[in-house]
Scaffold this motif. Structure first.
Motif, PDB file in Angstrom:
ATOM      1  N   PRO A 267       0.721  -1.233  -0.045  1.00  0.00           N
ATOM      2  CA  PRO A 267      -0.067  -0.267   0.009  1.00  0.00           C
ATOM      3  C   PRO A 267       0.805   1.234   0.101  1.00  0.00           C
ATOM      4  O   PRO A 267       0.328   2.312  -0.383  1.00  0.00           O
ATOM      5  N   ASN A 268       2.141   1.193   0.462  1.00  0.00           N
ATOM      6  CA  ASN A 268       2.831   2.374   0.603  1.00  0.00           C
ATOM      7  C   ASN A 268       3.746   2.651  -0.648  1.00  0.00           C
ATOM      8  O   ASN A 268       4.555   3.682  -0.862  1.00  0.00           O
ATOM      9  N   VAL A 269       3.636   1.774  -1.701  1.00  0.00           N
ATOM     10  CA  VAL A 269       4.360   1.808  -3.074  1.00  0.00           C
ATOM     11  C   VAL A 269       3.507   2.276  -4.189  1.00  0.00           C
ATOM     12  O   VAL A 269       2.630   1.720  -4.540  1.00  0.00           O
ATOM     13  N   GLU A 270       4.003   3.193  -4.644  1.00  0.00           N
ATOM     14  CA  GLU A 270       3.265   3.975  -5.925  1.00  0.00           C
ATOM     15  C   GLU A 270       3.622   3.270  -7.156  1.00  0.00           C
ATOM     16  O   GLU A 270       2.521   2.959  -7.986  1.00  0.00           O
ATOM     17  N   LYS A 271       4.854   3.125  -7.499  1.00  0.00           N
ATOM     18  CA  LYS A 271       5.109   2.339  -8.840  1.00  0.00           C
ATOM     19  C   LYS A 271       6.396   1.526  -8.720  1.00  0.00           C
ATOM     20  O   LYS A 271       7.317   1.645  -7.925  1.00  0.00           O
ATOM     21  N   ASP A 304       6.152  10.629  -2.780  1.00  0.00           N
ATOM     22  CA  ASP A 304       7.151  10.726  -3.786  1.00  0.00           C
ATOM     23  C   ASP A 304       8.114  11.986  -3.516  1.00  0.00           C
ATOM     24  O   ASP A 304       7.997  13.155  -3.955  1.00  0.00           O
ATOM     25  N   THR A 305       8.933  12.058  -2.348  1.00  0.00           N
ATOM     26  CA  THR A 305       9.764  12.945  -2.102  1.00  0.00           C
ATOM     27  C   THR A 305      11.287  12.128  -1.910  1.00  0.00           C
ATOM     28  O   THR A 305      11.251  10.967  -1.458  1.00  0.00           O
ATOM     29  N   ILE A 306      12.185  13.119  -1.935  1.00  0.00           N
ATOM     30  CA  ILE A 306      13.665  12.714  -1.765  1.00  0.00           C
ATOM     31  C   ILE A 306      13.719  12.277  -0.179  1.00  0.00           C
ATOM     32  O   ILE A 306      14.710  11.356   0.077  1.00  0.00           O
TER      33      ILE A 306
END
Length: 379
Positions: A267-271, A304-306
């Protein structure tokens, strides 16, 4: 011979003087001659070494190449290919490219009058649109580093040859076990032997293979003249590592598939970037030209942040934060800050390489332990 047999036996004979089944380490810089120019095939170790000869023949056999040359690093092998060009020549290269190759092309060889153009080769038509009479080489990476883009070697080779250009394929991510570019029409295959071929994170080395004697003669001249050759101890270690290449690659692929699917359902992974997914761009091409999908995976989290990427990277325990890939142990890296830091940010972003991307080199450990490490790092 099939691959597993070639890995153990191709180009390798027992030592004639002792019967030693392992190729000896010929730790010598020179060879005694019976008279000026009268020798046993060896004059000086920069030019030839029996341990290196055995390795070159072995890797060439794995790539179905008639000729093979080993170099001190993957970059020295890449440099050798570009050194065959002349000022005014043009090179078309993959848009998503290893940072070291991009740096070599743009910061060293452009100063000598060689032009480099970078294009998304997933669509061969884009190469057809820009190739011209000055184009002498198409440099392909597939799967690419780090987005695992798949490029159709056969189609790119057909376009190149129609226009009188050569094709070189960086086959590092696939290894000879999963892909043989010369079979698909490429003229040159390159490896960072450091990675899967050596496989134990203890050697730096490069390789070039070809079936064209003129190309091989050019490589041999540059190899001897420039002197970027590997030592016999490193060649011995790679020969030993190759004997288990097929076994290691099988486990890399098995673990990679499990982990790619785990990440995709997290669930915490976008791609997740992995060519084994049916909806991965050019998945059908990967199925056609590869024997498996490998152990390299890249992913981005929903945040999606560094900062999120750096936080996750700091939590891994089994995955070691380090550059390189293809070793028996699992590694995790941050491409934009490590392997691809030499590419300007605006070019990285255009190619899809964001600052939040994390790259995994999945090793051969027990996959349950690797999943547990991913779980605690991501969550």
């Amino acid at each position: 011979m099939k691959f597993a047999t070639k890995a153990l036996h191709a180009g390798i004979e027992p030592d004639p003087s002792t019967g030693a089944i392992m190729t000896p380490i010929f730790q010598t810089s020179t060879y005694v001659q019976d008279g000026p120019g009268i020798h046993k095939g060896y004059e000086y170790a920069r030019t030839h070494n029996p341990t290196r000869d055995a390795l070159e023949n072995n890797i060439a056999a794995l790539e179905n190449a008639k000729f093979g040359r080993c170099f001190a690093s993957g970059m020295s092998a890449t440099e050798t290919v570009i050194k065959t060009l002349r000022p005014g020549d043009e090179v078309i290269s993959t848009g998503d490219l290893y940072g070291g190759s991009f740096r070599l092309f743009t910061q060293i060889f452009e100063a000598f009058g060689i032009k480099f153009t970078f294009v998304d080769m997933r669509d061969p038509q884009k190469v057809e649109e820009i190739i011209n009479e000055e184009t002498k080489l198409i440099w392909v990476e597939t799967p690419t580093n780090p987005l695992l883009n798949i490029i159709d070697i056969e189609k790119i080779s057909a376009i190149a040859h129609k226009h009188g250009a050569k094709v070189a394929v960086d086959n590092t991510f696939a290894s000879p076990y999963l892909q043989n570019p010369l079979n698909q029409g490429a003229d040159i295959v390159m490896h960072s032997v450091t990675k899967y071929i050596a496989g134990h994170s203890d050697v730096i080395m490069g390789f070039l293979g070809t079936n064209d004697p003129e190309i091989d003669n050019a490589f041999g001249f540059i190899q001897n003249s420039s002197g970027a050759v590997p030592g016999p101890q490193d060649c011995f270690l790679v020969l030993r590592g190759i004997k288990t290449l097929h076994l290691r690659m099988q486990r890399h692929c098995e673990n990679g598939e499990v982990i790619a699917n785990y990440l995709r359902n997290h669930p915490n992974v976008e791609k997740v970037y992995w060519p084994g997914f049916e909806d991965h761009p050019n998945h059908d091409i990967a199925k056609k030209q590869m024997n498996g999908f490998g152990g390299m995976i890249s992913f981005m989290q929903k945040e999606d942040t560094i900062e999120q990427a750096e936080s996750t990277l700091s939590k891994f325990k089994l995955f070691s934060l380090a550059e390189s890939l293809g070793g028996v142990e699992s590694l995790v890296g941050h491409p934009s800050g490590m392997t691809h830091a030499s590419i300007p940010k605006e070019k990285r972003i255009v190619g899809g390489l964001t600052d939040s991307l994390i790259r995994l080199s999945v090793g051969i450990e027990d996959v349950d332990d690797l999943i547990a490490d991913l779980k605690q790092a991501i969550e």
